[in-house]
Design a protein around this motif. Sequence first.
Motif, PDB file in Angstrom:
ATOM      1  N   ALA A 232       0.839  -1.202   0.000  1.00 47.63           N
ATOM      2  CA  ALA A 232       0.000   0.000   0.000  1.00 47.63           C
ATOM      3  C   ALA A 232       0.876   1.255   0.000  1.00 47.63           C
ATOM      4  N   ASP A 233       0.364   2.337  -0.556  1.00 45.75           N
ATOM      5  CA  ASP A 233       0.987   3.671  -0.525  1.00 45.75           C
ATOM      6  C   ASP A 233       2.353   3.751  -1.209  1.00 45.75           C
ATOM      7  N   ILE A 234       2.610   2.910  -2.215  1.00 44.19           N
ATOM      8  CA  ILE A 234       3.875   3.040  -2.949  1.00 44.19           C
ATOM      9  C   ILE A 234       3.653   3.526  -4.376  1.00 44.19           C
ATOM     10  N   HIS A 235       2.418   3.578  -4.812  1.00 47.07           N
ATOM     11  CA  HIS A 235       2.121   3.984  -6.184  1.00 47.07           C
ATOM     12  C   HIS A 235       1.908   5.490  -6.269  1.00 47.07           C
ATOM     13  N   PRO A 236       2.351   6.117  -7.362  1.00 45.06           N
ATOM     14  CA  PRO A 236       2.172   7.564  -7.512  1.00 45.06           C
ATOM     15  C   PRO A 236       0.701   7.935  -7.689  1.00 45.06           C
ATOM     16  N   ASP A 237       0.401   9.168  -7.384  1.00 42.61           N
ATOM     17  CA  ASP A 237      -0.962   9.683  -7.510  1.00 42.61           C
ATOM     18  C   ASP A 237      -1.182  10.183  -8.933  1.00 42.61           C
ATOM     19  N   TYR A 238      -2.039   9.492  -9.680  1.00 44.95           N
ATOM     20  CA  TYR A 238      -2.378   9.910 -11.038  1.00 44.95           C
ATOM     21  C   TYR A 238      -3.576  10.848 -10.992  1.00 44.95           C
ATOM     22  N   HIS A 239      -3.533  11.899 -11.808  1.00 48.77           N
ATOM     23  CA  HIS A 239      -4.653  12.829 -11.914  1.00 48.77           C
ATOM     24  C   HIS A 239      -4.704  13.370 -13.339  1.00 48.77           C
ATOM     25  N   GLN A 240      -5.791  14.036 -13.681  1.00 48.70           N
ATOM     26  CA  GLN A 240      -5.985  14.586 -15.028  1.00 48.70           C
ATOM     27  C   GLN A 240      -5.194  15.880 -15.181  1.00 48.70           C
ATOM     28  N   VAL A 241      -4.458  15.996 -16.277  1.00 51.67           N
ATOM     29  CA  VAL A 241      -3.628  17.157 -16.581  1.00 51.67           C
ATOM     30  C   VAL A 241      -3.830  17.514 -18.048  1.00 51.67           C
ATOM     31  N   VAL A 242      -3.848  18.815 -18.360  1.00 52.58           N
ATOM     32  CA  VAL A 242      -3.912  19.268 -19.750  1.00 52.58           C
ATOM     33  C   VAL A 242      -2.496  19.620 -20.190  1.00 52.58           C
ATOM     34  N   PHE A 243      -2.045  18.970 -21.264  1.00 51.55           N
ATOM     35  CA  PHE A 243      -0.757  19.279 -21.867  1.00 51.55           C
ATOM     36  C   PHE A 243      -0.991  20.232 -23.025  1.00 51.55           C
TER      37      PHE A 243
ATOM     38  N   PHE B   2      -4.384  18.715 -25.033  1.00 50.73           N
ATOM     39  CA  PHE B   2      -5.018  17.415 -24.825  1.00 50.73           C
ATOM     40  C   PHE B   2      -4.985  17.052 -23.349  1.00 50.73           C
ATOM     41  N   LEU B   3      -5.986  16.311 -22.933  1.00 48.25           N
ATOM     42  CA  LEU B   3      -6.164  15.889 -21.552  1.00 48.25           C
ATOM     43  C   LEU B   3      -5.636  14.472 -21.396  1.00 48.25           C
ATOM     44  N   SER B   4      -4.844  14.248 -20.351  1.00 50.38           N
ATOM     45  CA  SER B   4      -4.276  12.925 -20.124  1.00 50.38           C
ATOM     46  C   SER B   4      -4.037  12.723 -18.636  1.00 50.38           C
ATOM     47  N   GLY B   5      -3.902  11.483 -18.236  1.00 50.58           N
ATOM     48  CA  GLY B   5      -3.542  11.181 -16.861  1.00 50.58           C
ATOM     49  C   GLY B   5      -2.043  11.302 -16.686  1.00 50.58           C
ATOM     50  N   SER B   6      -1.608  11.835 -15.544  1.00 53.55           N
ATOM     51  CA  SER B   6      -0.190  12.030 -15.314  1.00 53.55           C
ATOM     52  C   SER B   6       0.093  12.096 -13.820  1.00 53.55           C
ATOM     53  N   THR B   7       1.340  11.848 -13.459  1.00 53.67           N
ATOM     54  CA  THR B   7       1.760  12.038 -12.073  1.00 53.67           C
ATOM     55  C   THR B   7       2.333  13.437 -11.881  1.00 53.67           C
ATOM     56  N   ARG B   8       2.615  14.148 -12.977  1.00 53.66           N
ATOM     57  CA  ARG B   8       3.133  15.516 -12.887  1.00 53.66           C
ATOM     58  C   ARG B   8       2.023  16.474 -12.495  1.00 53.66           C
ATOM     59  N   THR B   9       2.415  17.557 -11.869  1.00 51.62           N
ATOM     60  CA  THR B   9       1.458  18.585 -11.496  1.00 51.62           C
ATOM     61  C   THR B   9       2.054  19.945 -11.817  1.00 51.62           C
ATOM     62  N   SER B  10       1.231  20.977 -11.725  1.00 53.62           N
ATOM     63  CA  SER B  10       1.678  22.310 -12.083  1.00 53.62           C
ATOM     64  C   SER B  10       0.896  23.345 -11.291  1.00 53.62           C
ATOM     65  N   ASP B  11       1.506  24.506 -11.089  1.00 51.29           N
ATOM     66  CA  ASP B  11       0.805  25.614 -10.435  1.00 51.29           C
ATOM     67  C   ASP B  11      -0.106  26.334 -11.418  1.00 51.29           C
ATOM     68  N   GLU B  12       0.188  26.219 -12.724  1.00 49.28           N
ATOM     69  CA  GLU B  12      -0.658  26.833 -13.751  1.00 49.28           C
ATOM     70  C   GLU B  12      -1.901  25.973 -13.956  1.00 49.28           C
ATOM     71  N   THR B  13      -3.040  26.632 -14.171  1.00 45.78           N
ATOM     72  CA  THR B  13      -4.271  25.899 -14.461  1.00 45.78           C
ATOM     73  C   THR B  13      -4.868  26.421 -15.757  1.00 45.78           C
ATOM     74  N   ILE B  14      -5.748  25.617 -16.346  1.00 52.05           N
ATOM     75  CA  ILE B  14      -6.402  25.991 -17.592  1.00 52.05           C
ATOM     76  C   ILE B  14      -7.824  25.451 -17.581  1.00 52.05           C
TER      77      ILE B  14
ATOM     78  N   PRO C 112      -4.789  21.241 -14.014  1.00 51.70           N
ATOM     79  CA  PRO C 112      -3.407  21.734 -14.060  1.00 51.70           C
ATOM     80  C   PRO C 112      -2.914  21.705 -15.506  1.00 51.70           C
ATOM     81  N   MET C 113      -2.059  22.669 -15.880  1.00 53.46           N
ATOM     82  CA  MET C 113      -1.564  22.771 -17.251  1.00 53.46           C
ATOM     83  C   MET C 113      -0.056  22.586 -17.269  1.00 53.46           C
TER      84      MET C 113
END
Length: 80
Positions: free
Chosen positions: A3-14, A23-35, A43-44
Amino acid sequence: MKADIHPDYHQVVFVDSTTGYKFLSGSTRTSDETIEFEGATYPMIRVEITSDSHPFYTGKQKFTTADGAVDKFNKKYGLA
């Protein structure tokens, strides 16, 4: 499975910084910019190349907005 070893995936716009393609995709990256995308806020993350701008996928070379990039490179590294 542990448990708790997998990264948190969320929706991100590249966003392709060359063409503006989004385009919208799942990613572990995040950003302070939003769109705003398709009625929701995400997050963008800006990327330089996507399938919309890469010559392999488009079959032709698209011009980038970075005018003089080759000249800057040659000046910086002293290539003639």
